[in-house]
Design a protein around this motif. Sequence first.
Motif, short mmCIF file in Angstrom:
data_model
loop_
_atom_site.label_atom_id
_atom_site.label_comp_id
_atom_site.label_asym_id
_atom_site.label_seq_id
_atom_site.Cartn_x
_atom_site.Cartn_y
_atom_site.Cartn_z
N ASN A 18 -7.58 3.70 -4.57
CA ASN A 18 -8.59 3.56 -3.68
C ASN A 18 -8.65 2.13 -3.21
O ASN A 18 -8.41 1.05 -4.15
CB ASN A 18 -9.95 3.95 -4.37
N LYS A 54 -4.07 8.35 -8.54
CA LYS A 54 -4.43 7.80 -7.24
C LYS A 54 -4.96 6.27 -7.07
O LYS A 54 -5.20 5.63 -8.00
CB LYS A 54 -5.60 8.88 -6.69
N THR A 94 -1.61 14.73 2.08
CA THR A 94 -1.36 13.86 3.04
C THR A 94 -0.46 14.58 3.75
O THR A 94 0.56 15.07 3.56
CB THR A 94 -0.49 12.44 2.59
N ALA A 100 2.04 6.59 -6.85
CA ALA A 100 0.78 7.30 -7.36
C ALA A 100 1.17 8.68 -7.31
O ALA A 100 0.92 9.68 -8.02
CB ALA A 100 -0.33 7.18 -6.65
N MET A 101 1.88 9.15 -6.30
CA MET A 101 2.14 10.45 -5.85
C MET A 101 3.15 11.35 -6.80
O MET A 101 3.15 12.25 -7.24
CB MET A 101 2.66 10.74 -4.28
N GLU A 119 1.16 4.26 -2.97
CA GLU A 119 1.06 5.50 -2.57
C GLU A 119 2.06 6.55 -3.05
O GLU A 119 1.58 7.39 -3.51
CB GLU A 119 0.70 5.58 -1.05
N LYS A 120 3.37 6.00 -2.78
CA LYS A 120 4.44 6.78 -3.21
C LYS A 120 4.59 6.80 -4.94
O LYS A 120 4.82 7.83 -5.40
CB LYS A 120 5.67 6.35 -2.71
N ASN A 162 1.00 -1.26 -0.03
CA ASN A 162 0.14 -0.02 0.14
C ASN A 162 0.75 1.42 0.01
O ASN A 162 0.58 2.17 -0.66
CB ASN A 162 -0.85 0.10 1.04
N SER A 163 1.89 1.25 0.98
CA SER A 163 2.84 2.45 0.93
C SER A 163 3.55 2.58 -0.42
O SER A 163 3.79 3.75 -0.80
CB SER A 163 3.35 2.33 2.27
#
Length: 645
Positions: free
Chosen positions: A201, A199, A221, A193-194, A190-191, A186-187
């Motif tokens: 979900n 994004k 965030t 995607a950033m 997330e990085k 997940n982390s």
Amino acid sequence: MKHLCIFLILLWGHFAYGQAPPDRFQVMEQRLKDLSATVPGLKEKADLSVSNGSLQEFLKGLAATHDLNLNIDPSLTQHVTNYFSGEQVINILLFLTRQYNLDLTFVGSIITISPYRDPMANQPPPPREIRIGYNSYSQHITMDLQDDTLLNIARTITRLTGKNVLVQPELYTKKVTGYIQDLTVNSALEKLAMTNMFKLNATNDSVIVLEPLRPDEEIVTRQNPAPNSNFTVRKTFKNGTSSGSATIEVGQDSTGGKAVTLNLINGSIKDVIKNIADQAGINYFIYTDITGNITANISSMPFQQALTFILQQTPYTYNIEGGVYMIGDRKDEGLRSKKLVQLQYRSVDSLLAIIPQELKQGVNIREFKELNSFLLSGSQPQIKEIEAFVKQIDKVVPMITIEVILMDINKSKTISTGITAGTNDTLKAGGNLLGPSGLSYTFGSKDINQFLNTIGLNNVFNLGKVSPNFYITLNALENKNNVDVHQTPKLSTLNGHLASLSIGSTRYYAVSTQNVIGSLNPQTVVTQQFIPVEANMTIDIMPIVSGDDQVTLNIGVNITDFTSSSSSLNSPPPTSTSKFKSIIRVKDEEMILLGGIERTERSETASGIPLLSRIPVLKWLFSSRTKTNSKVVSVVFIRPKIIYY
């Protein structure tokens, strides 16, 4: 067991060798040998010689000579130079296929010869392996991505981790680049995607869905900091057709001021300024709408310096009044500052020309020669940049004193010989027989009559007598002159500036102009004008001082002399000119000899009785001659001296 392994390795190598594809030249050779059973010309021996001939014509001649059916590709434009004697046609064809990378195809007895084309050349490259690793024990993932599609990344993550990762169709072909090491799935996503502008979900059944950002959508965030510690704002945004991401950290530097750390990829300038100002507690006013994006990566930079870099190369600037940052267009009157910059060592007129144009853009500069300073009016950051640039080049300019020694050495030699006779009542007999200048003696009538009596053997032969005022002068003179002329001028100039010296003389010649005035009673008016002619010795020196106190001298010398006096006042005097240029390098206070310019002149004059003065032997009795040889050598010595004030 050891011998069995070796046997198996050898057996595998033999099997692998046996399965290797056959060499294409061996296949063509075998096909030619098989075809030679029905085409005897392939076994015949050929005697051929060609020099820089066309390959097509060579093959056509080979086919015509040995009854071969050859279909030659028209793209064969090579030229050949070969000599074959008693060689089989099969070997010649095989040689040409190897030499020019050709291919042979067979249809019955027809042989087609064409360039070889590798069938594997146009094959698409194998798909790139996606470099993703997963540690099932720690359930951490490591990714090294380089322009990999998001769909293939999601498939690989799902296969390795067992976690379902879905991609919406709009992101199937999106290229992703990044390196992530030892993070949870997940982390890591997330990085990813950033930094790559999408994004994610998570559904109720723990399925991760990767979705595109909608226009004007922001994902923020925020980490809650401990008291008196740094805080971090991470923001992902997308505005219309432009998108970017930013990581912003604001804390305190060693002096207690605000320190900014930015990691921007195509970030909005307006959003970045608002975020760092809000998080740092800075009071600010934005007077104009700020547009544009930047990419930056700075670490622990003071707030004011960071703001200067953000607004650099943009039409915006800032000014500080009462601790409030006023931000807006550089043209706004309230954002302009004024500063008088005074120079210490350089002159203002020479300095303004070398300030870079990009620094002067948008800044009004006015010079004041009386104060040796200039006034700057513009944005405060630009004024500081110009002031810092000026301080770097406003240094002491060395003064160079150049001592020039000009030495002219004149050497001349004149020889005069001859006999002069005539009548003169006032001329006295006598002169020098062995004087310092040679022989110059005048014989009077008394001496001449005594000489005639002696020759006549005491009146045995009467040779007559000369008149009382008759004389004869004998000349045999030689004069030598050695003259040394020394001149020692001194020149002083600034480093990189030209110093000139000119020494010489001027002569004049007359030019007459006649004008007729009037028509009924014309009158001739003669106007005379004197035209000057200069003969100068000019020396131009430009010194350049290097860092090791050596001086490079660019020297130009121009010497013009009058060769002789003009025979008429109405004609210009003759001159001779010598020029040379030189570039030398010399140590401080070291004297050098620049060189010598030598000029040689020879002249010969004669006078006497016509005809008799040209008869050998007799010409010495009826003529007089003067020969002159002169030599002038100009030598230049130069010694520079550096003076620092």
